[in-house]
Design a protein around this motif. Structure first.
Motif, PDB file in Angstrom:
ATOM      1  N   LYS A 193       0.840  -1.201   0.000  1.00 49.55           N
ATOM      2  CA  LYS A 193       0.000   0.000   0.000  1.00 49.55           C
ATOM      3  C   LYS A 193       0.881   1.260   0.000  1.00 49.55           C
TER       4      LYS A 193
ATOM      5  N   HIS B 275       2.061   1.656  -3.426  1.00 48.45           N
ATOM      6  CA  HIS B 275       0.942   2.170  -4.221  1.00 48.45           C
ATOM      7  C   HIS B 275       0.804   3.688  -4.024  1.00 48.45           C
TER       8      HIS B 275
ATOM      9  N   ILE C 117       1.281   6.842  -6.654  1.00 47.93           N
ATOM     10  CA  ILE C 117       0.208   7.822  -6.863  1.00 47.93           C
ATOM     11  C   ILE C 117       0.815   9.236  -6.807  1.00 47.93           C
TER      12      ILE C 117
ATOM     13  N   LEU D 186       2.149   1.880 -11.037  1.00 49.37           N
ATOM     14  CA  LEU D 186       0.972   2.242 -10.230  1.00 49.37           C
ATOM     15  C   LEU D 186      -0.129   1.197 -10.439  1.00 49.37           C
ATOM     16  N   LEU D 187      -0.366   0.844 -11.699  1.00 45.94           N
ATOM     17  CA  LEU D 187      -1.379  -0.165 -12.021  1.00 45.94           C
ATOM     18  C   LEU D 187      -0.990  -1.515 -11.422  1.00 45.94           C
TER      19      LEU D 187
ATOM     20  N   GLY E  46      -1.573  -1.603  -7.778  1.00 49.25           N
ATOM     21  CA  GLY E  46      -3.018  -1.700  -7.522  1.00 49.25           C
ATOM     22  C   GLY E  46      -3.498  -3.135  -7.689  1.00 49.25           C
TER      23      GLY E  46
ATOM     24  N   LEU F 172      -2.435  -5.212  -4.824  1.00 46.80           N
ATOM     25  CA  LEU F 172      -3.291  -4.980  -3.641  1.00 46.80           C
ATOM     26  C   LEU F 172      -4.625  -5.723  -3.777  1.00 46.80           C
ATOM     27  N   VAL F 173      -5.151  -5.773  -5.019  1.00 50.43           N
ATOM     28  CA  VAL F 173      -6.424  -6.470  -5.264  1.00 50.43           C
ATOM     29  C   VAL F 173      -6.261  -7.948  -4.911  1.00 50.43           C
TER      30      VAL F 173
ATOM     31  N   TRP G 143      -9.779  -8.883  -2.773  1.00 51.99           N
ATOM     32  CA  TRP G 143     -10.915  -7.992  -3.047  1.00 51.99           C
ATOM     33  C   TRP G 143     -11.870  -8.546  -4.091  1.00 51.99           C
TER      34      TRP G 143
ATOM     35  N   LYS H  77     -12.344   2.175 -10.392  1.00 50.45           N
ATOM     36  CA  LYS H  77     -10.998   2.756 -10.305  1.00 50.45           C
ATOM     37  C   LYS H  77     -10.231   2.532 -11.602  1.00 50.45           C
TER      38      LYS H  77
ATOM     39  N   LEU I 239      -8.918   5.270 -14.110  1.00 50.47           N
ATOM     40  CA  LEU I 239      -7.470   5.344 -14.362  1.00 50.47           C
ATOM     41  C   LEU I 239      -7.203   5.444 -15.864  1.00 50.47           C
TER      42      LEU I 239
ATOM     43  N   ILE J  61     -10.816   8.649  -8.269  1.00 47.76           N
ATOM     44  CA  ILE J  61     -10.148   7.382  -7.934  1.00 47.76           C
ATOM     45  C   ILE J  61      -9.767   7.368  -6.450  1.00 47.76           C
TER      46      ILE J  61
ATOM     47  N   ALA K 140     -11.208   4.864  -3.647  1.00 46.07           N
ATOM     48  CA  ALA K 140     -10.284   3.995  -2.900  1.00 46.07           C
ATOM     49  C   ALA K 140     -10.600   4.015  -1.409  1.00 46.07           C
TER      50      ALA K 140
ATOM     51  N   LYS L 218     -14.605   2.869  -0.944  1.00 46.63           N
ATOM     52  CA  LYS L 218     -14.910   1.551  -1.560  1.00 46.63           C
ATOM     53  C   LYS L 218     -16.310   1.584  -2.170  1.00 46.63           C
TER      54      LYS L 218
HETATM   55  C1  HEM Z   1      -4.466   7.178 -10.077  1.00 43.11           C
HETATM   56  C2  HEM Z   1      -4.706   5.958  -9.683  1.00 43.11           C
HETATM   57  C3  HEM Z   1      -4.986   5.535  -8.259  1.00 43.11           C
HETATM   58  C4  HEM Z   1      -5.189   6.295  -7.131  1.00 43.11           C
HETATM   59  C5  HEM Z   1      -5.204   7.827  -6.982  1.00 43.11           C
HETATM   60  C6  HEM Z   1      -5.426   5.361  -6.046  1.00 43.11           C
HETATM   61  C7  HEM Z   1      -5.650   5.724  -4.727  1.00 43.11           C
HETATM   62  C8  HEM Z   1      -5.626   4.840  -3.662  1.00 43.11           C
HETATM   63  C9  HEM Z   1      -5.618   5.211  -2.255  1.00 43.11           C
HETATM   64  C10 HEM Z   1      -5.653   6.667  -1.725  1.00 43.11           C
HETATM   65  C11 HEM Z   1      -5.630   4.060  -1.532  1.00 43.11           C
HETATM   66  C12 HEM Z   1      -5.645   3.938   0.000  1.00 43.11           C
HETATM   67  C13 HEM Z   1      -7.074   3.713   0.474  1.00 43.11           C
HETATM   68  C14 HEM Z   1      -7.183   3.460   1.960  1.00 43.11           C
HETATM   69  O1  HEM Z   1      -6.187   3.129   2.617  1.00 43.11           O
HETATM   70  O2  HEM Z   1      -8.297   3.598   2.482  1.00 43.11           O
HETATM   71  C15 HEM Z   1      -5.637   2.951  -2.473  1.00 43.11           C
HETATM   72  C16 HEM Z   1      -5.679   1.635  -2.127  1.00 43.11           C
HETATM   73  C17 HEM Z   1      -5.955   0.610  -3.000  1.00 43.11           C
HETATM   74  N1  HEM Z   1      -5.978   0.709  -4.385  1.00 43.11           N
HETATM   75 FE1  HEM Z   1      -5.597   2.358  -5.462  1.00 43.11          FE
HETATM   76  N2  HEM Z   1      -5.375   4.070  -6.535  1.00 43.11           N
HETATM   77  C18 HEM Z   1      -5.137   4.137  -7.885  1.00 43.11           C
HETATM   78  C19 HEM Z   1      -5.061   3.063  -8.758  1.00 43.11           C
HETATM   79  C20 HEM Z   1      -5.477   1.772  -8.456  1.00 43.11           C
HETATM   80  C21 HEM Z   1      -5.728   0.707  -9.391  1.00 43.11           C
HETATM   81  C22 HEM Z   1      -5.567   0.842 -10.907  1.00 43.11           C
HETATM   82  C23 HEM Z   1      -6.150  -0.382  -8.666  1.00 43.11           C
HETATM   83  C24 HEM Z   1      -6.559  -1.737  -9.136  1.00 43.11           C
HETATM   84  C25 HEM Z   1      -6.145  -2.348 -10.200  1.00 43.11           C
HETATM   85  C26 HEM Z   1      -6.119  -0.027  -7.268  1.00 43.11           C
HETATM   86  C27 HEM Z   1      -6.453  -0.847  -6.226  1.00 43.11           C
HETATM   87  C28 HEM Z   1      -6.334  -0.526  -4.885  1.00 43.11           C
HETATM   88  C29 HEM Z   1      -6.561  -1.465  -3.788  1.00 43.11           C
HETATM   89  C30 HEM Z   1      -7.025  -2.913  -3.902  1.00 43.11           C
HETATM   90  C31 HEM Z   1      -6.315  -0.747  -2.609  1.00 43.11           C
HETATM   91  C32 HEM Z   1      -6.335  -1.317  -1.161  1.00 43.11           C
HETATM   92  C33 HEM Z   1      -7.599  -0.981  -0.469  1.00 43.11           C
HETATM   93  C34 HEM Z   1      -7.513  -1.317   1.010  1.00 43.11           C
HETATM   94  O3  HEM Z   1      -6.767  -2.215   1.376  1.00 43.11           O
HETATM   95  O4  HEM Z   1      -8.214  -0.651   1.789  1.00 43.11           O
HETATM   96  N3  HEM Z   1      -5.715   1.302  -7.181  1.00 43.11           N
HETATM   97  N4  HEM Z   1      -5.644   3.464  -3.752  1.00 43.11           N
END
Ligand code: HEM
Length: 120
Positions: free
Chosen positions: A3, A6, A10, A47-48, A51, A54-55, A60, A71, A75, A107, A111, A114
């Motif tokens: 994370k 990730h 970002i 970044l992708l 993500g 993380l999925v 997830w 998301k 993206l 996005i 995130a 959810k």
């Molecule tokens: C510009 C692109 C992106 C931004 C700004 C972004 C933003 C974020 C942020 C702020 C979090 C933290 C959320 C939290 O802790 O509550 C997060 C977590 C996460 N993101 Fe992204 N994300 C992006 C792209 C992606 C993509 C493309 C995917 C999937 C293919 C993805 C999947 C995830 C997952 C699964 C989490 C973990 C959620 C969790 O464990 O609570 N993200 N993202």
């Protein structure tokens, strides 16, 4: 750990995007350097990848995953509009910039909440 990676990508993505816009307005010749052309693609791919990791890591896909699809779609919008911003000039460039920033903020909110329809 993933994370943090990730979140780092970002920050790198948005700061390199805004940095390139500033350079294209002030010192466009610098942007012709090979490294500056390749870097955004490497950052957005990682970044992708982070993500997707993380999925898988968070399992997830076995829950309600509509927010993840949202998301990914946003993206793609962010990347396509970003290409527009770098290629166009005049008002169209700034309209595309607003669109790209809207995708990015959407996005981020999706995130955290959810929920793809957090605004309803
Ligand atoms: C510009 C692109 C992106 C931004 C700004 C972004 C933003 C974020 C942020 C702020 C979090 C933290 C959320 C939290 O802790 O509550 C997060 C977590 C996460 N993101 Fe992204 N994300 C992006 C792209 C992606 C993509 C493309 C995917 C999937 C293919 C993805 C999947 C995830 C997952 C699964 C989490 C973990 C959620 C969790 O464990 O609570 N993200 N993202």
């Amino acid at each position: 750990m993933i994370k943090i990676i990730h979140l780092t990508f970002i920050l790198l993505s948005i700061s390199s995007f805004i940095g390139r816009i500033i350079l294209s307005q002030t010192h466009p010749s610098i942007l012709k350097q090979r490294a500056l052309k390749i870097a955004p693609h490497v950052i957005d791919s990682l970044l992708l990848l982070s993500g997707i990791t993380l999925v898988i890591q968070g399992g997830w896909l076995s829950s309600d995953f509509g927010w993840i699809i949202a998301k990914i779609i946003a993206l793609i919008g962010y990347i396509i509009l970003g290409v527009f911003v770098m290629r166009k000039r005049g008002p169209l460039r700034w309209i595309a910039f607003l669109g790209a920033m809207t995708c990015f903020i959407y996005i981020g909110i999706v995130a955290v909440t959810k929920n793809a329809f957090f605004f309803i």
